[in-house]
Scaffold this motif. Sequence first.
Motif, mmCIF file in Angstrom:
data_model
loop_
_atom_site.group_PDB
_atom_site.id
_atom_site.type_symbol
_atom_site.label_atom_id
_atom_site.label_comp_id
_atom_site.label_asym_id
_atom_site.label_seq_id
_atom_site.Cartn_x
_atom_site.Cartn_y
_atom_site.Cartn_z
ATOM 1 N N GLU A 1 1.349 -11.316 -95.145
ATOM 2 C CA GLU A 1 2.292 -11.392 -96.271
ATOM 3 C C GLU A 1 3.524 -10.531 -95.981
ATOM 4 O O GLU A 1 4.665 -10.947 -96.178
ATOM 5 C CB GLU A 1 1.575 -10.908 -97.550
ATOM 6 N N SER A 2 3.273 -9.336 -95.478
ATOM 7 C CA SER A 2 4.377 -8.426 -95.193
ATOM 8 C C SER A 2 5.264 -8.993 -94.074
ATOM 9 O O SER A 2 6.489 -9.005 -94.182
ATOM 10 C CB SER A 2 3.801 -7.059 -94.793
ATOM 11 N N LYS A 3 4.624 -9.499 -93.013
ATOM 12 C CA LYS A 3 5.394 -10.060 -91.893
ATOM 13 C C LYS A 3 6.268 -11.227 -92.365
ATOM 14 O O LYS A 3 7.444 -11.327 -92.007
ATOM 15 C CB LYS A 3 4.439 -10.542 -90.796
ATOM 16 N N GLY A 4 5.687 -12.099 -93.187
ATOM 17 C CA GLY A 4 6.436 -13.259 -93.688
ATOM 18 C C GLY A 4 7.637 -12.823 -94.510
ATOM 19 O O GLY A 4 8.750 -13.352 -94.346
ATOM 20 N N TYR B 1 5.721 -4.769 -97.657
ATOM 21 C CA TYR B 1 6.482 -5.908 -98.214
ATOM 22 C C TYR B 1 5.522 -6.922 -98.854
ATOM 23 O O TYR B 1 5.375 -8.053 -98.384
ATOM 24 C CB TYR B 1 7.356 -6.543 -97.127
ATOM 25 N N ILE B 2 4.859 -6.489 -99.905
ATOM 26 C CA ILE B 2 3.881 -7.350 -100.575
ATOM 27 C C ILE B 2 4.495 -7.841 -101.885
ATOM 28 O O ILE B 2 4.651 -7.073 -102.837
ATOM 29 C CB ILE B 2 2.565 -6.569 -100.863
ATOM 30 N N LYS B 3 4.866 -9.148 -101.893
ATOM 31 C CA LYS B 3 5.573 -9.687 -103.065
ATOM 32 C C LYS B 3 4.724 -10.665 -103.867
ATOM 33 O O LYS B 3 4.922 -10.813 -105.065
ATOM 34 C CB LYS B 3 6.847 -10.417 -102.611
ATOM 35 N N ASP B 4 3.828 -11.366 -103.197
ATOM 36 C CA ASP B 4 3.061 -12.416 -103.855
ATOM 37 C C ASP B 4 2.260 -11.854 -105.039
ATOM 38 O O ASP B 4 1.434 -10.943 -104.856
ATOM 39 C CB ASP B 4 2.103 -13.058 -102.833
ATOM 40 N N ASN B 5 2.529 -12.392 -106.229
ATOM 41 C CA ASN B 5 1.911 -11.836 -107.438
ATOM 42 C C ASN B 5 0.396 -11.934 -107.411
ATOM 43 O O ASN B 5 -0.305 -11.016 -107.837
ATOM 44 C CB ASN B 5 2.462 -12.527 -108.690
ATOM 45 N N LEU C 1 -1.559 -11.943 -104.794
ATOM 46 C CA LEU C 1 -2.095 -10.963 -103.844
ATOM 47 C C LEU C 1 -1.986 -9.549 -104.423
ATOM 48 O O LEU C 1 -2.907 -8.739 -104.297
ATOM 49 C CB LEU C 1 -1.324 -11.073 -102.518
ATOM 50 N N ARG C 2 -0.868 -9.277 -105.090
ATOM 51 C CA ARG C 2 -0.706 -7.957 -105.711
ATOM 52 C C ARG C 2 -1.805 -7.727 -106.749
ATOM 53 O O ARG C 2 -2.379 -6.652 -106.833
ATOM 54 C CB ARG C 2 0.685 -7.845 -106.366
ATOM 55 N N ARG C 3 -2.107 -8.775 -107.499
ATOM 56 C CA ARG C 3 -3.173 -8.657 -108.501
ATOM 57 C C ARG C 3 -4.524 -8.435 -107.818
ATOM 58 O O ARG C 3 -5.305 -7.580 -108.206
ATOM 59 C CB ARG C 3 -3.213 -9.924 -109.369
ATOM 60 N N GLU C 4 -4.751 -9.204 -106.736
ATOM 61 C CA GLU C 4 -6.034 -9.072 -106.024
ATOM 62 C C GLU C 4 -6.228 -7.674 -105.447
ATOM 63 O O GLU C 4 -7.337 -7.172 -105.363
ATOM 64 C CB GLU C 4 -6.084 -10.073 -104.865
ATOM 65 N N MET C 5 -5.124 -7.056 -105.023
ATOM 66 C CA MET C 5 -5.271 -5.705 -104.451
ATOM 67 C C MET C 5 -5.284 -4.633 -105.535
ATOM 68 O O MET C 5 -5.401 -3.450 -105.235
ATOM 69 C CB MET C 5 -4.216 -5.424 -103.361
ATOM 70 N N GLY C 6 -5.167 -5.053 -106.770
ATOM 71 C CA GLY C 6 -5.276 -4.105 -107.885
ATOM 72 C C GLY C 6 -3.994 -3.350 -108.160
ATOM 73 O O GLY C 6 -4.026 -2.255 -108.731
ATOM 74 N N LEU C 7 -2.858 -3.946 -107.768
ATOM 75 C CA LEU C 7 -1.565 -3.280 -107.942
ATOM 76 C C LEU C 7 -0.923 -3.727 -109.259
ATOM 77 O O LEU C 7 -0.528 -4.888 -109.395
ATOM 78 C CB LEU C 7 -0.664 -3.637 -106.750
ATOM 79 N N PRO C 8 -0.795 -2.817 -110.231
ATOM 80 C CA PRO C 8 -0.182 -3.233 -111.503
ATOM 81 C C PRO C 8 1.264 -3.708 -111.290
ATOM 82 O O PRO C 8 1.949 -3.242 -110.373
ATOM 83 C CB PRO C 8 -0.219 -1.953 -112.346
ATOM 84 N N ASP C 9 1.734 -4.612 -112.166
ATOM 85 C CA ASP C 9 3.064 -5.232 -112.015
ATOM 86 C C ASP C 9 4.183 -4.213 -111.859
ATOM 87 O O ASP C 9 5.096 -4.400 -111.077
ATOM 88 C CB ASP C 9 3.382 -6.097 -113.250
ATOM 89 N N GLU C 10 4.112 -3.128 -112.649
ATOM 90 C CA GLU C 10 5.238 -2.187 -112.675
ATOM 91 C C GLU C 10 5.101 -1.103 -111.604
ATOM 92 O O GLU C 10 5.861 -0.144 -111.596
ATOM 93 C CB GLU C 10 5.376 -1.569 -114.076
ATOM 94 N N PHE C 11 4.157 -1.274 -110.686
ATOM 95 C CA PHE C 11 3.961 -0.266 -109.642
ATOM 96 C C PHE C 11 4.743 -0.611 -108.382
ATOM 97 O O PHE C 11 4.946 -1.775 -108.046
ATOM 98 C CB PHE C 11 2.466 -0.162 -109.291
ATOM 99 N N ARG C 12 5.135 0.444 -107.675
ATOM 100 C CA ARG C 12 5.791 0.269 -106.360
ATOM 101 C C ARG C 12 4.887 0.812 -105.268
ATOM 102 O O ARG C 12 4.196 1.820 -105.466
ATOM 103 C CB ARG C 12 7.098 1.073 -106.321
#
Length: 188
Positions: A63-66, A143-147, A149-160
């Motif tokens: 994801e990051s490479k893409g 560089y993780i943008k896919d929503n 995937l972000r959800r799957e990794m447990g990253l809340p929307d407003e987190f960086r």
Amino acid sequence: MTTFSALIEKRRSIRQFEKKEIPLAIVEEIIRESCLAPSARNEQPWHFIIVRDAGMLKRLSDESKGNILREIESNPDSPLSPYKEVMKVDHFNVFWDAPCVVYIVGPAHARSLEVDCALAASYFMLSATSRGLGTCWVALGSYIKDNGLRREMGLPDEFRIIAPIALGYPQMIPDVPPREAPKILKVI
Ligand SMILES: Cc1cc2nc3c(=O)[nH]c(=O)nc-3n(C[C@H](O)[C@H](O)[C@H](O)COP(=O)(O)O)c2cc1C
């Protein structure tokens, strides 16, 4: 007991890891020590995501490479341009095939997020080194943008994402890469 001087010499960016899993309890101890870092107003905005699943590590790398490639294509002057060719190499894993990656992340609104998380990252890298582990801060893995995937990794929307840190047993510890002489502007 290792001296602090020896520890900071031994803390090198490791890019070759043994294929050996790290017990989760050790990763958690390292994270606990990372939280002893100072932070502005003691706000401790840092949060940690531990990724040990090989399939997820590959998805995050891809994801990051893409996204890096898309960014370079949309802006040839991008500071990421030097990485263009390696981002196209199928088997290249931005995390250097480490068995574990710990993402240090936090709420975008936190006033000192970058500095505080960078301090936690420093503590993390030194704590890991003191346990015979190797680390590499891998900005190219952020560089993780896919929503989804972000959800799957447990990253809340407003987190960086501030610091993705590859973690594993080092195959070897390189010498200290050259350092410039300290730039002391003035002694008054
Ligand atoms: C903010 C930051 C981002 C970095 N990003 C990467 C990266 O994406 N890939 C990588 O292999 N190394 C990365 N590094 C590691 C640096 O290349 C490394 O720290 C530097 O070459 C000095 O080597 P040393 O850590 O062994 O002292 C990063 C380091 C920092 C502090």
